[in-house]
Motif scaffolding. Structure first.
Motif, PDB file in Angstrom:
ATOM      1  N   GLN A  52      18.514  -3.031  -2.192  1.00  0.00           N
ATOM      2  CA  GLN A  52      18.082  -4.097  -1.280  1.00  0.00           C
ATOM      3  C   GLN A  52      17.671  -5.360  -2.023  1.00  0.00           C
ATOM      4  O   GLN A  52      17.406  -6.380  -1.411  1.00  0.00           O
ATOM      5  CB  GLN A  52      16.930  -3.597  -0.389  1.00  0.00           C
ATOM      6  N   TYR A  58      18.080  -1.134  -7.431  1.00  0.00           N
ATOM      7  CA  TYR A  58      17.512  -1.132  -6.085  1.00  0.00           C
ATOM      8  C   TYR A  58      18.474  -1.896  -5.168  1.00  0.00           C
ATOM      9  O   TYR A  58      18.672  -3.107  -5.345  1.00  0.00           O
ATOM     10  CB  TYR A  58      16.126  -1.783  -6.091  1.00  0.00           C
ATOM     11  N   ARG A 105       8.158  -0.590  -1.588  1.00  0.00           N
ATOM     12  CA  ARG A 105       9.113  -1.597  -2.078  1.00  0.00           C
ATOM     13  C   ARG A 105      10.486  -1.041  -2.411  1.00  0.00           C
ATOM     14  O   ARG A 105      11.452  -1.789  -2.538  1.00  0.00           O
ATOM     15  CB  ARG A 105       8.524  -2.323  -3.299  1.00  0.00           C
ATOM     16  N   VAL A 106      10.580   0.283  -2.590  1.00  0.00           N
ATOM     17  CA  VAL A 106      11.881   0.857  -2.953  1.00  0.00           C
ATOM     18  C   VAL A 106      12.427   1.760  -1.845  1.00  0.00           C
ATOM     19  O   VAL A 106      13.559   1.585  -1.394  1.00  0.00           O
ATOM     20  CB  VAL A 106      11.785   1.646  -4.288  1.00  0.00           C
ATOM     21  N   ALA A 134      13.561   5.346 -11.582  1.00  0.00           N
ATOM     22  CA  ALA A 134      13.672   4.006 -12.165  1.00  0.00           C
ATOM     23  C   ALA A 134      12.421   3.187 -11.828  1.00  0.00           C
ATOM     24  O   ALA A 134      11.899   2.450 -12.672  1.00  0.00           O
ATOM     25  CB  ALA A 134      14.918   3.311 -11.641  1.00  0.00           C
ATOM     26  N   ALA A 135      11.936   3.340 -10.595  1.00  0.00           N
ATOM     27  CA  ALA A 135      10.737   2.599 -10.195  1.00  0.00           C
ATOM     28  C   ALA A 135       9.513   3.087 -10.962  1.00  0.00           C
ATOM     29  O   ALA A 135       8.638   2.299 -11.329  1.00  0.00           O
ATOM     30  CB  ALA A 135      10.518   2.748  -8.688  1.00  0.00           C
ATOM     31  N   ARG A 136       9.454   4.394 -11.220  1.00  0.00           N
ATOM     32  CA  ARG A 136       8.335   4.933 -12.030  1.00  0.00           C
ATOM     33  C   ARG A 136       8.386   4.345 -13.434  1.00  0.00           C
ATOM     34  O   ARG A 136       7.364   3.957 -13.991  1.00  0.00           O
ATOM     35  CB  ARG A 136       8.427   6.458 -12.106  1.00  0.00           C
ATOM     36  N   GLN A 153       3.656   1.824  -4.234  1.00  0.00           N
ATOM     37  CA  GLN A 153       4.600   0.708  -4.442  1.00  0.00           C
ATOM     38  C   GLN A 153       6.051   1.183  -4.324  1.00  0.00           C
ATOM     39  O   GLN A 153       6.892   0.473  -3.794  1.00  0.00           O
ATOM     40  CB  GLN A 153       4.359   0.079  -5.821  1.00  0.00           C
ATOM     41  N   LEU A 209      16.550   6.421  -8.218  1.00  0.00           N
ATOM     42  CA  LEU A 209      15.874   5.192  -7.747  1.00  0.00           C
ATOM     43  C   LEU A 209      14.367   5.345  -7.894  1.00  0.00           C
ATOM     44  O   LEU A 209      13.667   4.433  -8.341  1.00  0.00           O
ATOM     45  CB  LEU A 209      16.206   4.942  -6.275  1.00  0.00           C
ATOM     46  N   LYS A 240       5.024   4.189 -17.498  1.00  0.00           N
ATOM     47  CA  LYS A 240       4.600   2.797 -17.667  1.00  0.00           C
ATOM     48  C   LYS A 240       3.746   2.642 -18.934  1.00  0.00           C
ATOM     49  O   LYS A 240       3.941   1.719 -19.729  1.00  0.00           O
ATOM     50  CB  LYS A 240       3.812   2.387 -16.414  1.00  0.00           C
ATOM     51  N   ASP A 261       9.661   1.562 -14.203  1.00  0.00           N
ATOM     52  CA  ASP A 261       9.307   0.143 -14.089  1.00  0.00           C
ATOM     53  C   ASP A 261       7.805  -0.060 -13.907  1.00  0.00           C
ATOM     54  O   ASP A 261       7.329  -1.198 -13.882  1.00  0.00           O
ATOM     55  CB  ASP A 261      10.055  -0.492 -12.905  1.00  0.00           C
ATOM     56  N   GLY A 262       7.086   1.030 -13.714  1.00  0.00           N
ATOM     57  CA  GLY A 262       5.628   0.923 -13.639  1.00  0.00           C
ATOM     58  C   GLY A 262       5.064   0.886 -12.231  1.00  0.00           C
ATOM     59  O   GLY A 262       3.906   0.523 -12.039  1.00  0.00           O
ATOM     60  N   ALA A 263       5.886   1.272 -11.244  1.00  0.00           N
ATOM     61  CA  ALA A 263       5.406   1.240  -9.862  1.00  0.00           C
ATOM     62  C   ALA A 263       4.543   2.461  -9.560  1.00  0.00           C
ATOM     63  O   ALA A 263       4.818   3.552 -10.055  1.00  0.00           O
ATOM     64  CB  ALA A 263       6.586   1.206  -8.903  1.00  0.00           C
ATOM     65  N   LEU A 315       5.669  -6.226 -10.549  1.00  0.00           N
ATOM     66  CA  LEU A 315       4.646  -5.200 -10.324  1.00  0.00           C
ATOM     67  C   LEU A 315       3.400  -5.491 -11.148  1.00  0.00           C
ATOM     68  O   LEU A 315       2.290  -5.123 -10.767  1.00  0.00           O
ATOM     69  CB  LEU A 315       5.185  -3.815 -10.704  1.00  0.00           C
ATOM     70  N   PRO A 374      12.476   0.078   2.224  1.00  0.00           N
ATOM     71  CA  PRO A 374      13.531  -0.914   2.514  1.00  0.00           C
ATOM     72  C   PRO A 374      14.937  -0.319   2.602  1.00  0.00           C
ATOM     73  O   PRO A 374      15.808  -0.906   3.228  1.00  0.00           O
ATOM     74  CB  PRO A 374      13.439  -1.885   1.321  1.00  0.00           C
ATOM     75  N   VAL A 375      15.160   0.837   1.981  1.00  0.00           N
ATOM     76  CA  VAL A 375      16.499   1.433   2.102  1.00  0.00           C
ATOM     77  C   VAL A 375      16.533   2.507   3.201  1.00  0.00           C
ATOM     78  O   VAL A 375      17.505   3.236   3.324  1.00  0.00           O
ATOM     79  CB  VAL A 375      16.996   2.034   0.754  1.00  0.00           C
ATOM     80  N   PHE A 399      19.816   4.399 -16.519  1.00  0.00           N
ATOM     81  CA  PHE A 399      20.268   5.659 -15.937  1.00  0.00           C
ATOM     82  C   PHE A 399      21.793   5.718 -15.852  1.00  0.00           C
ATOM     83  O   PHE A 399      22.457   4.690 -15.752  1.00  0.00           O
ATOM     84  CB  PHE A 399      19.691   5.828 -14.527  1.00  0.00           C
TER      85      PHE A 399
END
Lengths: 270, 333
Positions: B89, B87, A180-181, A166-168, A176, A163, B73, A170-172, B102, A184-185, B81
């Motif tokens: 949520q 995600y 945002r990831v 994946a966020a990395r 962030q 997770l 990025k 996605d450019g977070a 983002l 919330p969980v 994956f």
């Protein structure tokens, strides 16, 4: 069948012993003065709220309640932010000195507050924060931080690493991803931390007695001592004060019980 | 879209070197598959390309630009994956549009791009659902959709089908192939399944113990394996590798014969074998036999045959299809 009965009997006895003091306190707080000479375990024949009124107004509990709510709420909210961010860095990031920091937090877990109470008092006094809510809040946060960093870390390691990755992709940014990831969980860990820190802060006596000596700054736990003299004690006042002090914590716990248990057991099983 | 070049890439964890001097050029729009057994370093190599792990040595060039120190990025790559990594949520639409949100793109633009990707992957009806409400195949499509939305220069797919059942795997394999045809974006796909590699790849990179064994088209690898390892890894059922006296007859340490290049014959057989197992697949029959001085061999016969376990049969090989290997595993010409 007989063994089940024995187990049931033992459990019932333990449950009775655990709840008896609370029940007796509640009974005493509701008894009119003439009934106070009766044993504590007898329920009140007629109910009165006069002790609550007395404690709330004459006993200064209105002010103490606000002080306690303020300190506990700030403690809980700030602790959630600080501990979760620290744990996030510990679990998801690589940086120089990470191991040393982890060792420091483990050491922090092992030192009892009574062992450092004098240097803590001196430090708080030297920065001029005696008799301020901020002084107590700083002390609370510093002392409980290792516990909650450890709790958040245990929860975060159960979050799939993919997770975060994946966020990395996605450019977070790290913040962030945290906001945002990961957060919330992590609702069970957030609620557990908030609730536990709130309860610890709410119930603490030692630090408040030491750091908030002025009347207007006192909290509920210190306020209860007003009803205890050297030779005498106002048992109905103490009982009513105890009930007032217990109600918010009991309500909070009942409301968040499900999340609390999930947070406490996170990572225990796969 | 972009080409990639890996120049002497190495990766070490402490004193342990897991990738050794990887050199590889991947053309723009190519579908490359990294394949190899567990622990061979294929996923590690993919993570280095993604920027999730740091390259210890060597250069990674994406679109001609040295990208070793660029963040995932900045490399403008997308990754799917093995575990989907959705995600939990967020809804499907939020998952797919996360990277765009983002970047603070306008909501209308995000919605439009998400809708386009959803239409491509037949996800329109699922956009408001959470990942927990989706099946494995649907989650996989969302993960691919999340990658498509970004319009990346390179797609990286890390064993994306391994959590799907056999039927869905075949279906999704076709879908990914079609997607590549449509998008024409460079794709690097990691799998341990050589059937996936053979059916999907423009070129296959075979890795073993952190080294590239061979790079080539599926048929190059099948027909002219560069090492004994490649010969044994590519092809299903596996190539028969025979050592000892039978190999010495052909002046080799090991000879390799594909099961489909062995035949059961009645007249003047080269070997005699005892059938130990028969697998009837309908379109072909796979016979396992024990041959004295040779060992166990596998024979793949076209069509349906009524051979029985315990039956003695004569075996013959297509001599022109025998692969000869030296003691170090290299082929003998």
């Amino acid at each position: 069948m007989a063994s089940r009965l024995i187990v049931f009997g033992i459990l019932a006895l333990i449950a009775f012993l655990m709840t008896a003091p609370s029940a007796m306190t509640l009974f005493t707080s509701l008894k009119p003065p003439e009934e106070l000479i009766l044993p504590a375990w007898t329920p009140p024949a007629s109910i009165t709220f006069e002790h609550f009124e007395r404690v709330w107004t004459d006993g200064g509990f209105r002010r103490y309640f606000l002080n306690t709510i303020l300190i506990s709420a700030v403690d809980a909210i700030v602790m959630i932010g600080l501990a979760s961010m620290t744990a996030y860095a510990m679990v998801f990031m690589s940086f120089r000195g990470k191991l040393a920091l982890q060792v420091l937090f483990v050491v922090g877990l092992m030192i009892p507050v009574t062992a450092i109470i004098l240097p803590l008092y001196t430090t708080i006094r030297s920065v001029g924060l005696i008799n301020t809510h901020l002084g107590v809040i700083f002390a609370d946060l510093a002392l409980a931080m290792p516990v909650f960093v450890f709790m958040f870390s245990s929860y975060f390691v159960s979050i799939p690493r993919a997770l975060h990755e994946a966020a990395r992709i996605d450019g977070a940014t790290e913040f962030q991803i945290y906001r945002r990831v990961v957060m919330p969980v992590s609702v069970p860990a957030i609620i557990t931390t908030g609730l536990l820190e709130f309860m610890w802060s709410w119930n603490d006596l030692l630090l408040r007695l030491l750091l908030l000596p002025r009347e207007g700054m006192r909290t509920l736990s210190v306020g209860l001592l007003n009803f205890q003299g050297q030779q005498t004690r106002d048992i109905a006042g103490i009982s009513a004060g105890t009930v007032i002090m217990a109600i918010p914590v009991v309500l909070l716990f009942l409301f968040f019980q499900r999340h609390f248990v999930r947070g406490m057991t996170a990572g225990a099983v796969k | 879209m972009a080409d990639l070049e890996l120049r002497n890439i190495s990766k070490s964890y402490g004193a342990t070197k897991v990738l050794h001097d990887i050199n590889l050029k991947i053309d723009d729009g190519e579908f490359i598959v990294f394949v190899g057994p567990s622990g061979c370093g294929k996923s590690t190599l993919l993570r280095l390309i993604a920027g999730l792990d740091e390259i210890t040595d060597g250069d990674l060039l994406i679109g001609g630009e040295r990208s070793n120190k660029l963040s995932p990025k900045q490399r403008n790559i997308a990754m799917v994956f093995q575990s989907y990594a959705l995600y939990p949520q967020m809804t499907v639409a939020e998952n797919m549009g996360f990277s765009l949100s983002l970047e603070r793109r306008p909501k209308a633009e995000i919605r439009q791009k998400v809708d386009e990707a959803a239409a491509t992957l037949k996800l329109e009806a699922l956009l408001d659902r959470k990942p927990g409400q989706l099946s494995g195949g649907q989650r996989q499509r969302v993960a691919i959709g999340r990658a498509i939305v970004r319009n990346p220069r390179v797609f990286l797919l890390d064993e994306p089908l391994s959590n799907l059942d056999a039927a869905l795997r075949t279906e999704t394999r076709v879908e990914i192939g079609e997607l590549h045809q449509r998008l024409k974006t460079t794709m690097i796909y990691v799998t341990h399944d050589q059937v996936e590699a053979m059916t999907m790849a423009d070129r296959i990179v075979i890795l073993n113990a952190g080294r590239i064994e061979q790079v080539g088209t599926p048929m190059e690898l099948y027909n002219t394996p560069a090492t004994e390892f490649v010969a044994s890894f590519i092809g299903s059922p596996k190539m028969n590798l025979i050592t000892g006296k039978a190999a010495q007859e052909y002046d080799a340490a090991t000879i390799g014969i594909r099961p489909e290049h062995l035949d059961i014959v009645t007249e003047s057989p080269h070997w005699q074998g005892l059938i130990t197992l028969v697998e009837r697949l309908g379109h072909n029959t796979i016979v396992y036999a024990q041959v004295p001085d040779v060992g166990p061999v596998t024979i793949s016969l076209e069509g349906q045959h009524e051979y029985q376990v315990g039956q003695n049969v004569g075996l013959d090989a297509d001599l022109s299809k025998i692969h000869r290997f030296a003691r170090d595993g290299r082929p003998l010409v």
